[in-house]
Design an enzyme around this catalytic site. Structure first.
Site: not given
Ligand code: VG1
Ligand code: CO
Length: 542
Positions: A276, A278, A280-281, A375, A111-112
């Site tokens: 982001d 992947d 989804d954000r 998302k 992801s990010h």
């Molecule tokens: C973070 C965010 C959470 C989100 C998750 C995955 O998790 O706070 O809201 O669902 O990332 O998003 P954490 O446990 O680091 O707070 V993504 O776009 O990274 O798949």
């Molecule tokens: Co993501």
């Protein structure tokens, strides 16, 4: 086919969103294979069925896809749908699973988190409703990974991922498809593309979308530039790169600073957005305006009747616990269901499957609806464009109108990244041990009405998830929440979420940092952040 002897790794427990580790860890002999075999064991439904497979294009994506294809064949999967070049955004995977009624999907992404040889890699299982595997399954994957002794893999050449077409490994069929087609069609079915086209064509309307060199580049170019007629160049950083151009593909005020700068001043862009790694954000900006993700969720839900795909009605709104209560207010006023779930999209699936909610969102730049079970970054961007087109208002005017009607939830999040894991654990434990004493005490003139460690019981399958973050609730509705991240790959990350409600329109245009300052002080004092972590400042403020 061959069976390979292996020994377990003890660190393959999926976190908030799948297994995320440094690339170097994933490249250790048998590491990826062990985890993939554990997925096939913990989710046997995939055998004899179709699997969707793709990733965000980061370093190691292509190699991992070849390994998973060979293992899928040896594990009796009958067909795999792969995005061309190994590319599929997370929401696109979710949609393909649902549209073609497959048994599940595997998404390769961190992801990010940054990519490249020294960055992060990740892998996540989605089940047949299109959503992330629920905790019972991720725990079963982890259990299997701890006792794995062998995995199955076919010995074959690599499959050509760059040409659309059908291929085979032994009995298993592989279809390489265009990653964008199905997703673009879905978006066209939900939004008023003609109205958005009209808005974009106006000479006095300007917009940009920052794909951050990540997966949404090809999706955004197709949808905004080709289908909706935005000028070429509207999509910035539109070519997915293995290392995201050295950047941090996280759409927030810090990591998308160039885009944010383009919205400032009299000549600032009317609309800007980013997504982001992947896809989804989303981050939504207007001229001199930033929409907090919590507000975005509330605003989309409150205005759903203006968007064709939602004109038939909305059942409810779910938000993750640290997300502001702005959407609860909308649900209360409009008479919709409202749910508060733990962090992570996997908790929304049951609510949407049972049609208890239509919209879901998280403060971490995640918003979506029941059109998929993830998302969805571009969906949120298109939703905002549809609202701008339907109302003729600016982003700031939509915010003002919303606050005036529902009140404003000022909100901020402080992240302390890469702190020592033991100190972070100690901080949380100590805070938890003092929760009972906190109730009734006063801080900055506000009384604590309740303090607990959040626990959630799913209303559909009645499973319980506890220890989901410490909540300190004040009598005036303000909140401070503390939790440790479940997506980081080095040390621990402490997240502190703070919010306060203001329903006096005269006081709804103050500076967020100023309004939140007293909460920052209360939070540091309550948790002893400086003493425990040695940090005087957070790494990122959003
Ligand atoms: C973070 C965010 C959470 C989100 C998750 C995955 O998790 O706070 O809201 O669902 O990332 O998003 P954490 O446990 O680091 O707070 V993504 O776009 O990274 O798949
Ligand atoms: Co993501």
């Amino acid at each position: 086919m061959k069976t390979v002897r292996t020994t377990p790794f003890d660190d393959q427990r999926p976190g908030t969103s799948g297994l995320r580790k440094k690339v170097a860890v994933f490249r250790k002999a048998h590491y990826l294979e062990n985890f993939v075999q554990s997925i096939f064991e913990a989710y046997p439904k995939l055998r004899g069925g179709t699997l969707v497979l793709g990733g965000d294009g980061r370093f190691h994506n292509r190699e991992a896809i070849q390994v998973i294809l060979r293992m899928a064949s040896a594990n009796g999967i009958s067909r795999v749908i792969v995005g061309r070049g190994g590319i599929l955004s997370t929401p696109a995977v979710s949609h393909l699973i649902r549209k073609y009624r497959t048994r599940g999907g595997i998404v390769l992404s961190a992801s990010h988190n940054p990519g490249g040889p020294d960055g992060d890699f990740g892998i996540k299982l989605n089940i047949d409703n299109g959503g992330p595997a629920p905790e019972q399954i991720t725990e079963a994957i982890f259990d299997f990974s701890k006792q794995i002794a062998e995995y199955r893999i076919a010995e074959t050449d690599d499959i050509d991922l760059d040409d659309i077409g059908d291929y085979e490994i032994n009995e298993m069929q592989i279809s390489v498809i265009d990653p964008v087609d199905d997703y673009a069609e879905l978006m066209g079915s939900l939004f008023d593309f003609d109205a958005i086209r009209g808005l974009i064509a106006k000479p006095d309307f300007s917009m940009a979308f920052d794909a951050m060199h990540a997966v949404t580049g090809p999706y955004a170019k197709r949808i905004f530039e080709e289908i909706l007629g935005a000028p070429e160049g509207t999509v910035m950083n539109g070519v997915p790169l293995e290392d995201f151009g050295g950047g941090h593909p996280d759409p927030n005020l810090v990591h998308a600073a160039t885009l944010v700068a383009r919205t400032k001043g009299d000549k600032g862009l009317d609309f800007a957005a980013a997504s982001d790694g992947d896809g989804d954000r989303n981050m939504i900006l207007g001229k001199n305006a930033f929409v907090t993700p919590s507000d975005s969720l509330a605003i989309l839900a409150a205005n759903a009747h203006l968007v064709p795909g939602y004109a038939g009605g909305v059942s409810g709104i779910a938000r993750s616990m640290p997300t502001s209560q702005a959407s609860d207010k909308v649900a209360e006023v409009l008479g919709l269901n409202a749910y508060e779930t733990p962090t992570g999209w996997k908790f929304f699936g049951n609510l949407m499957d049972a049609d208890l909610v239509t919209f879901c969102g998280e403060e971490s730049f995640g918003t979506s609806s029941s059109h998929v079970r993830e998302k969805d970054g571009l969906w949120a961007v298109l939703f905002w464009l549809n609202l701008l087109a339907a109302t003729g208002l600016s982003v700031q005017a939509i915010l003002d109108r919303h606050w005036e009607r529902f009140g404003r939830h000022y909100y901020t999040r402080y992240d302390y990244e890469e702190i020592d894991s033991e100190s972070a654990g100690g901080l949380m434990q100590d805070l938890e041990s003092r929760l009972a004493d906190l109730e009734g005490t006063s801080h900055g003139g506000m009384r604590v009405s309740m303090a607990d460690n959040f626990s959630y019981t799913d209303p559909v399958d009645h499973s319980t998830s506890s220890g989901q973050g410490i909540r300190v609730l004040f009598e005036n509705g303000s909140r401070i929440v503390f939790r440790l991240s479940g997506t980081g790959t080095s040390g621990a990350t402490l997240r502190v979420y703070m919010e306060t409600y203001e329903n006096d329109p005269q006081r709804q245009h103050r500076d967020t940092a100023e309004v939140m300052q007293p909460f920052v002080e209360i939070a540091s004092e309550l948790a002893g952040i400086e003493q425990r972590t040695g940090r005087t400042e957070p790494t990122v403020i959003t």
